[in-house]
Design a protein around this motif. Structure first.
Motif, short mmCIF file in Angstrom:
data_model
loop_
_atom_site.label_atom_id
_atom_site.label_comp_id
_atom_site.label_asym_id
_atom_site.label_seq_id
_atom_site.Cartn_x
_atom_site.Cartn_y
_atom_site.Cartn_z
N ASN A 173 0.82 -1.22 0.00
CA ASN A 173 0.00 0.00 0.00
C ASN A 173 0.85 1.27 0.00
N ARG A 174 2.16 1.16 -0.19
CA ARG A 174 3.05 2.31 -0.10
C ARG A 174 3.24 2.95 -1.48
N ARG A 175 2.14 3.43 -2.03
CA ARG A 175 2.22 4.04 -3.37
C ARG A 175 3.24 5.17 -3.42
N PRO A 176 3.29 6.08 -2.43
CA PRO A 176 4.28 7.16 -2.53
C PRO A 176 5.72 6.67 -2.64
N ASP A 177 6.03 5.53 -2.03
CA ASP A 177 7.40 4.99 -2.14
C ASP A 177 7.68 4.52 -3.56
N TYR A 178 6.70 3.87 -4.17
CA TYR A 178 6.84 3.44 -5.57
C TYR A 178 7.00 4.65 -6.48
N VAL A 179 6.18 5.67 -6.26
CA VAL A 179 6.23 6.87 -7.09
C VAL A 179 7.60 7.53 -6.97
N ALA A 180 8.09 7.68 -5.76
CA ALA A 180 9.39 8.31 -5.54
C ALA A 180 10.51 7.50 -6.20
N ALA A 181 10.48 6.18 -6.04
CA ALA A 181 11.51 5.33 -6.63
C ALA A 181 11.50 5.42 -8.15
N THR A 182 10.30 5.48 -8.72
CA THR A 182 10.16 5.57 -10.17
C THR A 182 10.70 6.89 -10.70
N ILE A 183 10.27 7.99 -10.08
CA ILE A 183 10.69 9.30 -10.55
C ILE A 183 12.19 9.51 -10.37
N GLU A 184 12.71 9.08 -9.24
CA GLU A 184 14.11 9.37 -8.92
C GLU A 184 15.10 8.44 -9.63
N ASN A 185 14.65 7.23 -10.01
CA ASN A 185 15.58 6.24 -10.53
C ASN A 185 15.29 5.71 -11.93
N LEU A 186 14.06 5.87 -12.41
CA LEU A 186 13.67 5.17 -13.63
C LEU A 186 13.15 6.05 -14.75
N LEU A 187 12.73 7.28 -14.48
CA LEU A 187 12.12 8.08 -15.55
C LEU A 187 13.09 8.25 -16.72
N ASN A 188 12.56 8.01 -17.92
CA ASN A 188 13.37 8.03 -19.14
C ASN A 188 13.29 9.42 -19.77
N TRP A 189 14.23 10.28 -19.40
CA TRP A 189 14.19 11.65 -19.90
C TRP A 189 14.55 11.75 -21.37
N THR A 190 15.26 10.78 -21.91
CA THR A 190 15.53 10.77 -23.35
C THR A 190 14.23 10.61 -24.13
N PHE A 191 13.36 9.71 -23.66
CA PHE A 191 12.05 9.51 -24.29
C PHE A 191 11.20 10.78 -24.17
N ALA A 192 11.22 11.41 -23.00
CA ALA A 192 10.45 12.65 -22.81
C ALA A 192 10.93 13.75 -23.74
N GLU A 193 12.24 13.86 -23.88
CA GLU A 193 12.82 14.87 -24.77
C GLU A 193 12.40 14.64 -26.21
N GLU A 194 12.40 13.37 -26.64
CA GLU A 194 11.96 13.04 -28.00
C GLU A 194 10.50 13.44 -28.21
N ASN A 195 9.66 13.15 -27.22
CA ASN A 195 8.24 13.51 -27.33
C ASN A 195 8.07 15.03 -27.37
N TYR A 196 8.86 15.72 -26.56
CA TYR A 196 8.78 17.19 -26.53
C TYR A 196 9.19 17.79 -27.88
N GLN A 197 10.29 17.30 -28.43
CA GLN A 197 10.77 17.83 -29.70
C GLN A 197 9.76 17.56 -30.83
N SER A 198 9.09 16.42 -30.77
CA SER A 198 8.10 16.09 -31.80
C SER A 198 6.84 16.95 -31.69
N ALA A 199 6.53 17.41 -30.46
CA ALA A 199 5.26 18.07 -30.22
C ALA A 199 5.33 19.58 -30.29
N LYS A 200 6.50 20.13 -30.03
CA LYS A 200 6.56 21.60 -29.89
C LYS A 200 6.43 22.33 -31.24
#
Length: 200
Positions: A173-200
């Motif tokens: 039930n520790r959703r905030p721990d999962y969220v923190a672990a995901t954001i701090e260790n796993l978020l794929n900023w290369t993918f986000a940058e590609e999406n941003y460049q395609s959309a802007k």
């Protein structure tokens, strides 16, 4: 024109210790696969069969008679997007234009992280937290169940899945721990940058 479940962009155990191979096995192999199969069965032999999944999602949004098609289609798409939002070499901060845009629209990267964590933690029940581009402005939004920013004219850049099946085997039930672990260790900023460049 059946929708194909994309292959995972990494091995089942690649996201450990933050997300276990067991969670990936059930989440990708059972839940996501079921949405894809259900969607394909529902649209087979209908006019939707010749449309892209994104077109079907937008065409069926808000239509009570097509709720099954929408829910399964949107969940199939959301999950396909979500897997690319994660990377074994993820976390940290973005760079370049997206980093500057986050600083400009949120005030700082830390303020963005606070907002994304809050959206993910406070989404009541099942759903998603997203970083989107909306009319030229970056925003954090949350959606319930199968809802997706696609139907609001927003462009998703990243998301965090907060359905219980995304984290319960590892975090209970520790959703905030999962969220923190995901954001701090796993978020794929290369993918986000590609999406941003395609959309802007």
């Amino acid at each position: 024109m059946a929708y194909q479940q994309p292959a995972l962009p990494y091995a089942d155990n690649a996201l450990e210790p933050h997300i276990s191979a067991k969670t990936i096995g059930f989440h990708y192999g059972k839940h996501h696969a079921a949405y894809v199969n259900n969607y394909n069965n529902l649209v087979a032999g209908t006019p939707f069969d010749s449309m892209s999944i994104e077109e079907v999602i937008c065409a069926t949004a808000g239509d009570a008679q097509k709720i099954g098609v929408f829910n399964n289609g949107a969940q199939a798409w959301n999950h396909s997007f979500y897997w690319n939002c994660l990377s074994a070499n993820g976390g940290g901060k973005p760079s370049g234009e997206l980093a500057a845009k986050i600083d400009g629209d949120f005030g700082s990267f830390d303020k963005f992280v606070e907002e994304l964590k809050a959206a993910a933690a406070t989404q009541f029940g099942s759903g998603w937290a997203w970083l989107v581009l909306d009319n030229g402005t970056l925003k954090v939004v949350k959606t319930g169940n199968a809802q997706t920013p696609l139907t609001s004219g927003q462009t998703p850049l990243l998301c965090v899945d907060v359905w219980e099946h995304a984290y319960y085997l590892d975090y209970q039930n520790r959703r905030p721990d999962y969220v923190a672990a995901t954001i701090e260790n796993l978020l794929n900023w290369t993918f986000a940058e590609e999406n941003y460049q395609s959309a802007k």
